[in-house]
Design a protein around this motif. Structure first.
Motif, PDB file in Angstrom:
ATOM      1  N   ASP A  52      69.692  22.234 -20.685  1.00 35.56           N
ATOM      2  CA  ASP A  52      68.371  21.996 -21.273  1.00 35.56           C
ATOM      3  C   ASP A  52      67.347  22.631 -20.343  1.00 35.56           C
ATOM      4  N   PRO A  53      66.633  23.672 -20.793  1.00 35.76           N
ATOM      5  CA  PRO A  53      65.681  24.345 -19.894  1.00 35.76           C
ATOM      6  C   PRO A  53      64.570  23.436 -19.391  1.00 35.76           C
ATOM      7  N   ARG A  54      64.357  22.302 -20.036  1.00 30.92           N
ATOM      8  CA  ARG A  54      63.296  21.403 -19.589  1.00 30.92           C
ATOM      9  C   ARG A  54      63.757  20.459 -18.481  1.00 30.92           C
ATOM     10  N   ARG A  55      65.092  20.341 -18.285  1.00 36.18           N
ATOM     11  CA  ARG A  55      65.625  19.395 -17.302  1.00 36.18           C
ATOM     12  C   ARG A  55      66.556  20.131 -16.352  1.00 36.18           C
ATOM     13  N   LEU A  56      66.141  20.196 -15.110  1.00 35.23           N
ATOM     14  CA  LEU A  56      66.930  20.892 -14.102  1.00 35.23           C
ATOM     15  C   LEU A  56      67.999  19.993 -13.505  1.00 35.23           C
ATOM     16  N   ASP A  57      67.805  18.676 -13.563  1.00 35.44           N
ATOM     17  CA  ASP A  57      68.681  17.752 -12.851  1.00 35.44           C
ATOM     18  C   ASP A  57      70.083  17.681 -13.441  1.00 35.44           C
ATOM     19  N   ILE A  58      70.271  18.166 -14.650  1.00 33.23           N
ATOM     20  CA  ILE A  58      71.542  17.945 -15.329  1.00 33.23           C
ATOM     21  C   ILE A  58      71.915  19.165 -16.161  1.00 33.23           C
ATOM     22  N   ILE A  59      73.214  19.499 -16.152  1.00 37.68           N
ATOM     23  CA  ILE A  59      73.798  20.466 -17.070  1.00 37.68           C
ATOM     24  C   ILE A  59      75.007  19.800 -17.723  1.00 37.68           C
ATOM     25  N   TYR A  60      75.547  20.424 -18.775  1.00 37.90           N
ATOM     26  CA  TYR A  60      76.623  19.800 -19.547  1.00 37.90           C
ATOM     27  C   TYR A  60      77.819  20.732 -19.600  1.00 37.90           C
ATOM     28  N   LEU A  61      78.998  20.170 -19.341  1.00 39.18           N
ATOM     29  CA  LEU A  61      80.240  20.928 -19.469  1.00 39.18           C
ATOM     30  C   LEU A  61      80.672  20.926 -20.934  1.00 39.18           C
ATOM     31  N   ARG A  62      81.042  22.072 -21.440  1.00 42.28           N
ATOM     32  CA  ARG A  62      81.588  22.175 -22.793  1.00 42.28           C
ATOM     33  C   ARG A  62      83.111  22.131 -22.687  1.00 42.28           C
TER      34      ARG A  62
ATOM     35  N   CYS B 108      76.680  16.882 -15.739  1.00 41.26           N
ATOM     36  CA  CYS B 108      76.843  17.205 -14.323  1.00 41.26           C
ATOM     37  C   CYS B 108      75.492  17.062 -13.646  1.00 41.26           C
ATOM     38  N   GLN B 109      75.458  16.334 -12.521  1.00 38.39           N
ATOM     39  CA  GLN B 109      74.221  16.053 -11.831  1.00 38.39           C
ATOM     40  C   GLN B 109      73.991  17.062 -10.710  1.00 38.39           C
ATOM     41  N   LEU B 110      72.717  17.288 -10.404  1.00 40.68           N
ATOM     42  CA  LEU B 110      72.356  18.172  -9.292  1.00 40.68           C
ATOM     43  C   LEU B 110      72.814  17.546  -7.977  1.00 40.68           C
ATOM     44  N   SER B 111      73.394  18.369  -7.122  1.00 39.72           N
ATOM     45  CA  SER B 111      73.943  17.850  -5.872  1.00 39.72           C
ATOM     46  C   SER B 111      72.819  17.414  -4.932  1.00 39.72           C
ATOM     47  N   GLU B 112      73.172  16.525  -3.975  1.00 41.54           N
ATOM     48  CA  GLU B 112      72.195  15.971  -3.046  1.00 41.54           C
ATOM     49  C   GLU B 112      71.606  17.026  -2.131  1.00 41.54           C
ATOM     50  N   THR B 113      72.356  18.092  -1.882  1.00 44.08           N
ATOM     51  CA  THR B 113      71.881  19.117  -0.946  1.00 44.08           C
ATOM     52  C   THR B 113      70.708  19.909  -1.507  1.00 44.08           C
ATOM     53  N   GLN B 114      70.440  19.786  -2.804  1.00 43.23           N
ATOM     54  CA  GLN B 114      69.356  20.568  -3.410  1.00 43.23           C
ATOM     55  C   GLN B 114      68.362  19.649  -4.120  1.00 43.23           C
ATOM     56  N   LYS B 115      68.064  18.545  -3.460  1.00 43.98           N
ATOM     57  CA  LYS B 115      67.134  17.580  -4.039  1.00 43.98           C
ATOM     58  C   LYS B 115      65.710  18.126  -4.112  1.00 43.98           C
TER      59      LYS B 115
ATOM     60  N   ILE C 229      79.575  23.049  -8.731  1.00 43.00           N
ATOM     61  CA  ILE C 229      79.508  23.881  -9.935  1.00 43.00           C
ATOM     62  C   ILE C 229      78.228  24.700  -9.838  1.00 43.00           C
ATOM     63  N   TYR C 230      78.398  25.993  -9.628  1.00 36.45           N
ATOM     64  CA  TYR C 230      77.265  26.867  -9.305  1.00 36.45           C
ATOM     65  C   TYR C 230      76.708  27.497 -10.571  1.00 36.45           C
ATOM     66  N   TYR C 231      75.368  27.335 -10.747  1.00 33.86           N
ATOM     67  CA  TYR C 231      74.683  27.988 -11.879  1.00 33.86           C
ATOM     68  C   TYR C 231      73.234  28.277 -11.499  1.00 33.86           C
ATOM     69  N   GLN C 232      72.830  29.509 -11.640  1.00 36.26           N
ATOM     70  CA  GLN C 232      71.469  29.970 -11.394  1.00 36.26           C
ATOM     71  C   GLN C 232      70.963  29.557 -10.014  1.00 36.26           C
ATOM     72  N   GLY C 233      71.852  29.685  -8.998  1.00 35.95           N
ATOM     73  CA  GLY C 233      71.430  29.409  -7.636  1.00 35.95           C
ATOM     74  C   GLY C 233      71.492  27.961  -7.226  1.00 35.95           C
ATOM     75  N   LEU C 234      71.928  27.060  -8.125  1.00 37.91           N
ATOM     76  CA  LEU C 234      71.983  25.635  -7.831  1.00 37.91           C
ATOM     77  C   LEU C 234      73.417  25.126  -7.981  1.00 37.91           C
ATOM     78  N   ASN C 235      73.717  24.032  -7.285  1.00 35.74           N
ATOM     79  CA  ASN C 235      75.050  23.444  -7.321  1.00 35.74           C
ATOM     80  C   ASN C 235      74.993  22.060  -7.967  1.00 35.74           C
ATOM     81  N   TYR C 236      76.021  21.773  -8.789  1.00 34.61           N
ATOM     82  CA  TYR C 236      76.111  20.507  -9.506  1.00 34.61           C
ATOM     83  C   TYR C 236      77.490  19.890  -9.260  1.00 34.61           C
ATOM     84  N   THR C 237      77.578  18.617  -9.562  1.00 33.72           N
ATOM     85  CA  THR C 237      78.857  17.918  -9.439  1.00 33.72           C
ATOM     86  C   THR C 237      78.954  16.868 -10.538  1.00 33.72           C
TER      87      THR C 237
END
Length: 730
Positions: free
Chosen positions: A569-579, A589-596, A535-543
């Protein structure tokens, strides 16, 4: 109605406007009463019948007064100057024998004359002075302090002098030398000129001084005409002795001015309300308990921060939001970001208000108990500026979360004095002592304080959390207005104790709402793309588990990418939320391992990093274009020379002959390459860059050393010969 000594009696139906008598003495039988009129400078004691006075009181011809006009003389001894005490004591020594002891004699006119004569012989004072002392003593309430000098009544203070041809006021030094009165008296016409000059030149927002306004007033209203100088009309003023002075101008200005109107005229109503208005209220009275009203506001932090991705880069000053409970002064939430004061910053602070503070502090490595920061509720109402919580964004608070939103008028920060004051406390307590703090205006030659920056956003947030915990538990507010119930319960004026007391005694204002619902209505929304990489957002991938279970990434590779709504949440990069449309719960949604690399970073820093990458790419376009131009030029040069050589060698040959000899030409060229490019080991012609040459043993030497042994052929030799045969056939 009984009569008492020093009672004040005001007669209603008299020829004079005010006729007030003081009771000086009552005989033991209660039949006769001695009074004196207190406002008559020639009054003497008067004998009256008590029954007549009581009848007049009953018929309301006499009114008994409760306020004594001479009450101001009855003041403590330490508030009286020594000079005044000496005058009082001298007067008391003169009349003390007359008013002490058998005072009935001094009230009789026949006996009073003889007593006054004896006092003249004893003291040397004249009769007029003795009568004056007695009259002041009787009229002032028959106390020793009634003989204090009344210097405040001298000089007719506050009364306007009559206009005459005689110059009023103290003569100037020049007048004393020349014996000629200089200056003019201020009459009604001049006062009108003064008033017009004040309105035109002083009570404006141009900021002129009073002396400049006086000079402009003289030029406008007191000139004798104009003269032409260099093509400009210049007002001609009379001599200074014929003009009013600045002291007169200032006197009449201060006498007639309306200070509120003057401040409004010079600074505007907005600044007057903010800086000069009377402060008669207390915003604490707006709240009835914890959660009744929260105040929220933002400020630019007086400190420069660095990037956590590259600590060599200074990222500027952060934006700090605080949310404070009006009742207890407890800080219930905050946010630190790089976004300017906006709905996003206010949203982050409000989301933090409803967050469990134990878990929140644990994310920053700070262990606390629930009692250390007990606020994780939404309030009944929020008081904010007009910017952040005005318009469509505030509708979610009102409609979905049932929070009443109030906005202060423009430029009225004083209406949110509690949270405004907290910014200064935070700055004085912590920020100003940190490296990179903005302590003062930098002067020429001073070290640039921006170069001292060492803290990143996460570290600065941790410091803010520690500062909030210190404020809530240890900030003593001695100025806090306790009510009677708090006093009875021995509540100490600390925010945490006021909050706890309010939770027990002023309940019903806090709101408990699930964190997912709060985030759903407060977190900023955006669109992400489902791609084969995640799940691509602002240059980062999540799953997330939902995407893996429904094979979103496989579908994206087969059918192409598609958009989905998210919250972050702009303060937390590790997680985004699906609506999700079918539920009000956010899917994390957690940040993928490839972009640790970007874990535990801030969205603002990552966006800043990617933006710098784009800028670097654009900045490198000139270098890339020049490099490509050099490469193309070299290629074109080689091709051009090869073309010339080939065209020169093609003379007399047909195209058919050239195509038919390809296989033979290839064989010849390969043999030539082998001959010219083959390495010649063990010879003097070996290039030096090949290093030291190690001679290989000859076959005869091998046979001698190995006893005639010859290694059998290896399968790799057959493969090599087969490959050469194929190449030759081609």
């Amino acid at each position: 109605m009984n009569l008492y000594v020093n009672m004040l009696l005001e007669w209603e139906n008299t020829d004079t406007e005010i006729y007030i008598e003081r009771v000086l003495w009552i005989d033991s039988s209660g039949t006769d009463v001695v009074t004196i009129e207190i406002s008559n400078s020639k009054a003497l004691p008067k004998w009256q019948k008590s029954k007549e006075l009581e009848t007049a009181i009953a018929s309301q011809e006499i009114r008994i007064l409760k306020i004594d006009p001479y009450m101001g003389l009855l003041r403590p001894e330490n508030t009286i100057s020594d000079k005044h005490c000496q005058r009082r004591d001298r007067a008391w020594e003169v009349i003390a024998p007359l008013v002490e002891g058998d005072i009935e004699l001094i009230f009789n006119a026949r006996d009073r004359g003889q007593l006054i004569e004896a006092t003249v012989e004893r003291t040397g004072c004249i009769k007029k002075t003795i009568y004056n002392y007695l009259r002041r003593y009787w009229q002032g309430g028959q106390t020793k302090n009634a003989l204090l000098p009344l210097f405040d009544r001298c000089g007719a203070k506050g009364k306007e002098r009559k206009v005459s041809n005689c110059k009023r006021g103290r003569p100037s030094k020049l007048s004393k030398v020349t014996d000629i009165p200089l200056g003019i008296n201020v009459n009604d016409d001049i006062r009108k000129y003064f008033s017009r000059g004040i309105a035109l030149f002083y009570e404006t927002q141009q900021g002129r001084t009073l002396k400049d306004a006086f000079q402009k007033t003289l030029e406008k209203f007191f000139h004798q005409g104009y003269e032409m100088q260099n093509g400009v009309l210049v007002p001609v003023l009379p001599p200074a002795s014929e003009l009013p002075t600045f002291a007169q101008f200032r006197y009449w200005y201060e006498k007639e001015r309306d200070i509120s109107q003057q401040k409004i005229s010079r600074e505007g109503k907005r600044r007057f309300n903010l800086r000069h208005r009377a402060v008669l209220g207390d915003s604490t009275q707006m709240a009835f308990g914890p959660g009744s009203i929260y105040q929220i506001d933002a400020t630019i932090g007086d400190i420069y921060l660095v990037s956590s991705l590259d600590r060599n880069r200074i990222i500027g000053r952060p934006v700090i939001y605080f949310v404070i409970d009006t009742f207890s002064r407890l800080i219930t939430g905050f946010s630190v970001s790089l976004e300017g004061p906006s709905w996003l910053g206010a949203m982050l602070a409000l989301e933090n208000v409803a967050t469990n503070k134990v878990a929140f502090c644990a994310e920053y490595g700070i262990e606390i108990d629930e009692a250390d920061w007990p606020s994780h509720h939404l309030p009944e109402a929020i008081l904010a500026d007009r910017g952040e919580l005005e318009g469509y964004n505030a509708d979610n608070l009102v409609n979905a979360l049932n929070i009443r939103v109030s906005n202060t008028p423009p430029y009225r920060a004083d209406w949110k004095g509690i949270v405004e004051r907290n910014f200064r406390l935070s700055n004085d307590k912590m920020i100003r002592w940190m490296p990179g703090a903005v302590n003062r205006v930098r002067e020429r030659g001073d070290k640039d304080y921006r170069l001292d920056a060492i803290l990143d956003l996460q570290e600065f947030r941790k410091l803010i959390i520690l500062s909030i915990l210190d404020h809530n538990k240890l900030h003593r507010m001695n100025w806090y207005r306790m009510n009677e119930f708090m006093i009875q319960d021995y509540v100490e004026p600390y925010p945490i104790e006021l909050w706890n007391w309010g939770i027990q005694n002023r309940v019903g204002h806090l709101r408990q709402i699930a964190p997912e619902i709060v985030r759903l209505n407060l977190l900023p929304s955006a669109e992400a793309s489902v791609t084969p990489q995640g799940i691509y957002y602002q240059g980062l991938n999540y799953t997330c588990e939902l995407a893996i279970r429904e094979q979103w990434f496989v579908k994206a590779r087969v059918n192409g990418r598609w958009k989905i709504p998210i919250a972050y949440d702009p303060r937390r990069l590790d997680i985004i939320y699906l609506r999700r449309d079918d539920t009000r719960i956010l899917e994390p949604c957690q940040l993928s391992e490839t972009q640790k690399t970007f874990r535990e970073r801030d969205w603002f820093e990552v966006i800043d990093y990617f933006e710098l990458q784009k800028q670097s790419q654009e900045a490198a376009s000139t270098r890339q274009q020049q490099r490509k131009a050099t490469f193309n030029a070299q290629v074109d040069n080689i091709v051009t020379k090869a073309k010339e050589k080939t065209e020169k060698a093609l003379t007399g040959q047909s195209n058919r002959s050239r195509v038919q000899g390809i296989r033979e030409n290839r064989k010849l060229e390969r043999e030539h390459e082998r001959e010219t490019q083959a390495w010649k080991l063990g010879t003097e012609e070996t290039p030096a860059q090949l290093g030291e040459v190690i001679p290989m043993p000859l076959a005869t030497e091998l046979e001698e050393n190995d006893g005639g042994y010859v290694a059998p052929p290896k399968p790799i030799d057959k493969l090599r010969r087969l490959r050469e045969k194929n190449w030759n056939n081609d």
